[in-house]
Design a protein around this motif. Structure first.
Motif, PDB file in Angstrom:
ATOM      1  N   HIS A 183       8.913   1.965 -11.305  1.00  0.00           N
ATOM      2  CA  HIS A 183       9.413   3.144 -12.018  1.00  0.00           C
ATOM      3  C   HIS A 183       8.384   4.260 -11.947  1.00  0.00           C
ATOM      4  N   PRO A 184       8.810   5.501 -11.711  1.00  0.00           N
ATOM      5  CA  PRO A 184       7.846   6.608 -11.617  1.00  0.00           C
ATOM      6  C   PRO A 184       7.107   6.894 -12.914  1.00  0.00           C
ATOM      7  N   GLY A 185       7.603   6.379 -14.024  1.00  0.00           N
ATOM      8  CA  GLY A 185       6.890   6.576 -15.280  1.00  0.00           C
ATOM      9  C   GLY A 185       5.705   5.648 -15.471  1.00  0.00           C
ATOM     10  N   ALA A 186       5.635   4.563 -14.706  1.00  0.00           N
ATOM     11  CA  ALA A 186       4.539   3.607 -14.842  1.00  0.00           C
ATOM     12  C   ALA A 186       3.216   4.264 -14.480  1.00  0.00           C
ATOM     13  N   CYS A 187       2.136   3.840 -15.148  1.00  0.00           N
ATOM     14  CA  CYS A 187       0.805   4.390 -14.901  1.00  0.00           C
ATOM     15  C   CYS A 187      -0.005   3.387 -14.087  1.00  0.00           C
ATOM     16  N   LEU A 188      -0.432   3.801 -12.898  1.00  0.00           N
ATOM     17  CA  LEU A 188      -1.180   2.922 -12.007  1.00  0.00           C
ATOM     18  C   LEU A 188      -2.628   3.375 -11.905  1.00  0.00           C
ATOM     19  N   GLY A 189      -3.544   2.421 -11.981  1.00  0.00           N
ATOM     20  CA  GLY A 189      -4.953   2.703 -11.763  1.00  0.00           C
ATOM     21  C   GLY A 189      -5.263   2.749 -10.277  1.00  0.00           C
ATOM     22  N   LYS A 190      -6.510   2.503  -9.946  1.00  0.00           N
ATOM     23  CA  LYS A 190      -6.949   2.567  -8.535  1.00  0.00           C
ATOM     24  C   LYS A 190      -7.508   1.217  -8.110  1.00  0.00           C
ATOM     25  N   GLY A 191      -7.714   1.073  -6.801  1.00  0.00           N
ATOM     26  CA  GLY A 191      -8.200  -0.203  -6.293  1.00  0.00           C
ATOM     27  C   GLY A 191      -7.187  -1.313  -6.456  1.00  0.00           C
ATOM     28  N   LEU A 192      -5.897  -0.980  -6.286  1.00  0.00           N
ATOM     29  CA  LEU A 192      -4.817  -1.939  -6.502  1.00  0.00           C
ATOM     30  C   LEU A 192      -4.408  -2.604  -5.192  1.00  0.00           C
ATOM     31  N   VAL A 193      -3.967  -3.860  -5.300  1.00  0.00           N
ATOM     32  CA  VAL A 193      -3.429  -4.584  -4.157  1.00  0.00           C
ATOM     33  C   VAL A 193      -2.113  -5.230  -4.562  1.00  0.00           C
ATOM     34  N   PHE A 194      -1.038  -4.869  -3.871  1.00  0.00           N
ATOM     35  CA  PHE A 194       0.253  -5.550  -4.024  1.00  0.00           C
ATOM     36  C   PHE A 194       0.466  -6.351  -2.741  1.00  0.00           C
ATOM     37  N   ASP A 195       0.001  -7.583  -2.743  1.00  0.00           N
ATOM     38  CA  ASP A 195       0.026  -8.408  -1.540  1.00  0.00           C
ATOM     39  C   ASP A 195       1.465  -8.799  -1.205  1.00  0.00           C
ATOM     40  N   HIS A 196       1.907  -8.522  -0.014  1.00  0.00           N
ATOM     41  CA  HIS A 196       3.299  -8.665   0.424  1.00  0.00           C
ATOM     42  C   HIS A 196       4.179  -7.637  -0.286  1.00  0.00           C
ATOM     43  N   GLY A 197       4.172  -7.640  -1.596  1.00  0.00           N
ATOM     44  CA  GLY A 197       4.873  -6.610  -2.360  1.00  0.00           C
ATOM     45  C   GLY A 197       6.339  -6.884  -2.621  1.00  0.00           C
ATOM     46  N   THR A 198       7.015  -7.540  -1.708  1.00  0.00           N
ATOM     47  CA  THR A 198       8.459  -7.731  -1.815  1.00  0.00           C
ATOM     48  C   THR A 198       8.847  -8.338  -3.156  1.00  0.00           C
ATOM     49  N   GLY A 199       9.839  -7.735  -3.801  1.00  0.00           N
ATOM     50  CA  GLY A 199      10.366  -8.278  -5.038  1.00  0.00           C
ATOM     51  C   GLY A 199       9.631  -7.851  -6.296  1.00  0.00           C
ATOM     52  N   ILE A 200       8.585  -7.044  -6.172  1.00  0.00           N
ATOM     53  CA  ILE A 200       7.870  -6.565  -7.358  1.00  0.00           C
ATOM     54  C   ILE A 200       8.742  -5.558  -8.099  1.00  0.00           C
ATOM     55  N   PHE A 247       0.833  -1.207   0.000  1.00  0.00           N
ATOM     56  CA  PHE A 247       0.000   0.000   0.000  1.00  0.00           C
ATOM     57  C   PHE A 247       0.864   1.250   0.000  1.00  0.00           C
ATOM     58  N   VAL A 248       1.880   1.278   0.858  1.00  0.00           N
ATOM     59  CA  VAL A 248       2.765   2.447   0.928  1.00  0.00           C
ATOM     60  C   VAL A 248       3.504   2.643  -0.394  1.00  0.00           C
ATOM     61  N   ALA A 249       3.960   1.548  -0.996  1.00  0.00           N
ATOM     62  CA  ALA A 249       4.689   1.643  -2.264  1.00  0.00           C
ATOM     63  C   ALA A 249       3.820   2.232  -3.367  1.00  0.00           C
ATOM     64  N   ILE A 250       2.567   1.807  -3.428  1.00  0.00           N
ATOM     65  CA  ILE A 250       1.655   2.323  -4.454  1.00  0.00           C
ATOM     66  C   ILE A 250       1.416   3.822  -4.269  1.00  0.00           C
ATOM     67  N   GLN A 251       1.153   4.232  -3.036  1.00  0.00           N
ATOM     68  CA  GLN A 251       0.885   5.655  -2.792  1.00  0.00           C
ATOM     69  C   GLN A 251       2.124   6.501  -3.077  1.00  0.00           C
ATOM     70  N   LEU A 271      12.357   1.282  -2.828  1.00  0.00           N
ATOM     71  CA  LEU A 271      13.133   0.064  -3.077  1.00  0.00           C
ATOM     72  C   LEU A 271      13.996  -0.279  -1.875  1.00  0.00           C
ATOM     73  N   LYS A 272      14.678   0.707  -1.321  1.00  0.00           N
ATOM     74  CA  LYS A 272      15.566   0.470  -0.183  1.00  0.00           C
ATOM     75  C   LYS A 272      14.794  -0.003   1.040  1.00  0.00           C
ATOM     76  N   ASN A 273      13.639   0.596   1.276  1.00  0.00           N
ATOM     77  CA  ASN A 273      12.896   0.302   2.497  1.00  0.00           C
ATOM     78  C   ASN A 273      12.011  -0.931   2.397  1.00  0.00           C
ATOM     79  N   PHE A 274      11.497  -1.224   1.195  1.00  0.00           N
ATOM     80  CA  PHE A 274      10.491  -2.277   1.079  1.00  0.00           C
ATOM     81  C   PHE A 274      10.820  -3.346   0.040  1.00  0.00           C
ATOM     82  N   GLY A 275      11.877  -3.150  -0.744  1.00  0.00           N
ATOM     83  CA  GLY A 275      12.209  -4.131  -1.764  1.00  0.00           C
ATOM     84  C   GLY A 275      11.216  -4.170  -2.905  1.00  0.00           C
TER      85      GLY A 275
END
Length: 245
Positions: free
Chosen positions: A139-156, A102-106, A131-135
């Motif tokens: 990229h800031p150029g990527a376009c993200l929609g809403k209602g997203l879930v990155f479960d665990h998130g590590t390594g994405i 959640f923090v990474a997406i925001q 990347l340093k804090n959460f792995g």
């Protein structure tokens, strides 16, 4: 927005009673009258380092939010979707306090604004801090929609020209990458309500159709039709996708 924030504050009051949690709950939830203030405080705290203070970061994020207020609406939709679809989340407050995805997406949403407004170094700073804090490397150029879930998130890892539409659920160690054979528009486009399993790799400017499921460990090199499940290396259609709830 206020109703959900009041619920989060009520949940946080219960967490506050647990040993060791009082300071965290006060700093990230109870000290803030609104969700907007709490989110800015949370992100600035997570992104700070020895050279850039939390106050400096928060002041900058506040400026962006003033020009891009929809960022808070998207954050709430991410939070609500995480609570609804990630069965490990028992409280909305848990998503806000403890979900690295959640923090990474925001954080990326703010980085994306900087990237699109010519402040690439600031965008890269946010990317590298996440990347340093959460792995998690988005990229800031990527376009993200809403209602997203990155479960665990590590390594994405999500490349520059990736597009992720609304309602996508992604597990850990997923790569949305390029093939290394060209520049320009070179990363995957993920349709609405796609589920991407742990360790899946999607390469190139391919399109994953709405509601498709990508099995864990799949290597996807070609378009995936809407509503299909693919698996294997290289990935092949193995059936119909389940209905997203």
């Amino acid at each position: 927005m206020m109703d959900l924030w009041n619920k989060i504050r009520t949940e946080a009051t219960g967490i506050w009673k647990e040993p060791m949690m009082a300071g965290t709950v006060e700093a990230f939830v109870l000290d803030h009258a609104t969700f907007e203030d709490a989110l800015l405080y949370l992100l600035s705290y997570k992104l700070q380092d020895e050279n850039t203070s939390q106050l400096e970061i928060m002041e900058e994020l506040e400026k962006v939010a003033g020009q891009y207020p929809i960022i808070f609406k998207y954050a709430l939709e991410d939070l609500e979707t995480s609570f609804r679809r990630d069965y490990a989340q028992k409280r909305y407050a848990d998503v806000l306090l403890f979900s690295n995805g959640f923090v990474a997406i925001q954080s990326q949403r703010f980085a994306h604004w900087y990237f699109n407004n010519g402040k690439v170094a600031t965008a890269k700073f946010i990317q590298s801090s996440v990347l340093k804090n959460f792995g998690i490397d988005i990229h800031p150029g990527a376009c993200l929609g809403k209602g997203l879930v990155f479960d665990h998130g590590t390594g994405i890892v999500i490349g520059e020209t990736s597009v992720i539409e609304d309602g996508v659920f992604m597990f850990h160690n997923v790569t949305l990458g390029g093939t290394g054979k060209g520049d320009g528009d070179r990363h995957p486009k993920i349709g609405k309500n796609v589920l991407i399993g742990a360790g899946a790799t999607l390469l190139g400017n391919i399109h994953i159709g709405e509601g498709a499921n990508i099995a864990a460990g799949a290597m996807v090199l070609k378009d995936v039709p809407e509503g299909k499940t693919v698996a294997g290396v290289p990935a092949k259609i193995v059936g119909e996708a389940g209905q997203v709830q």
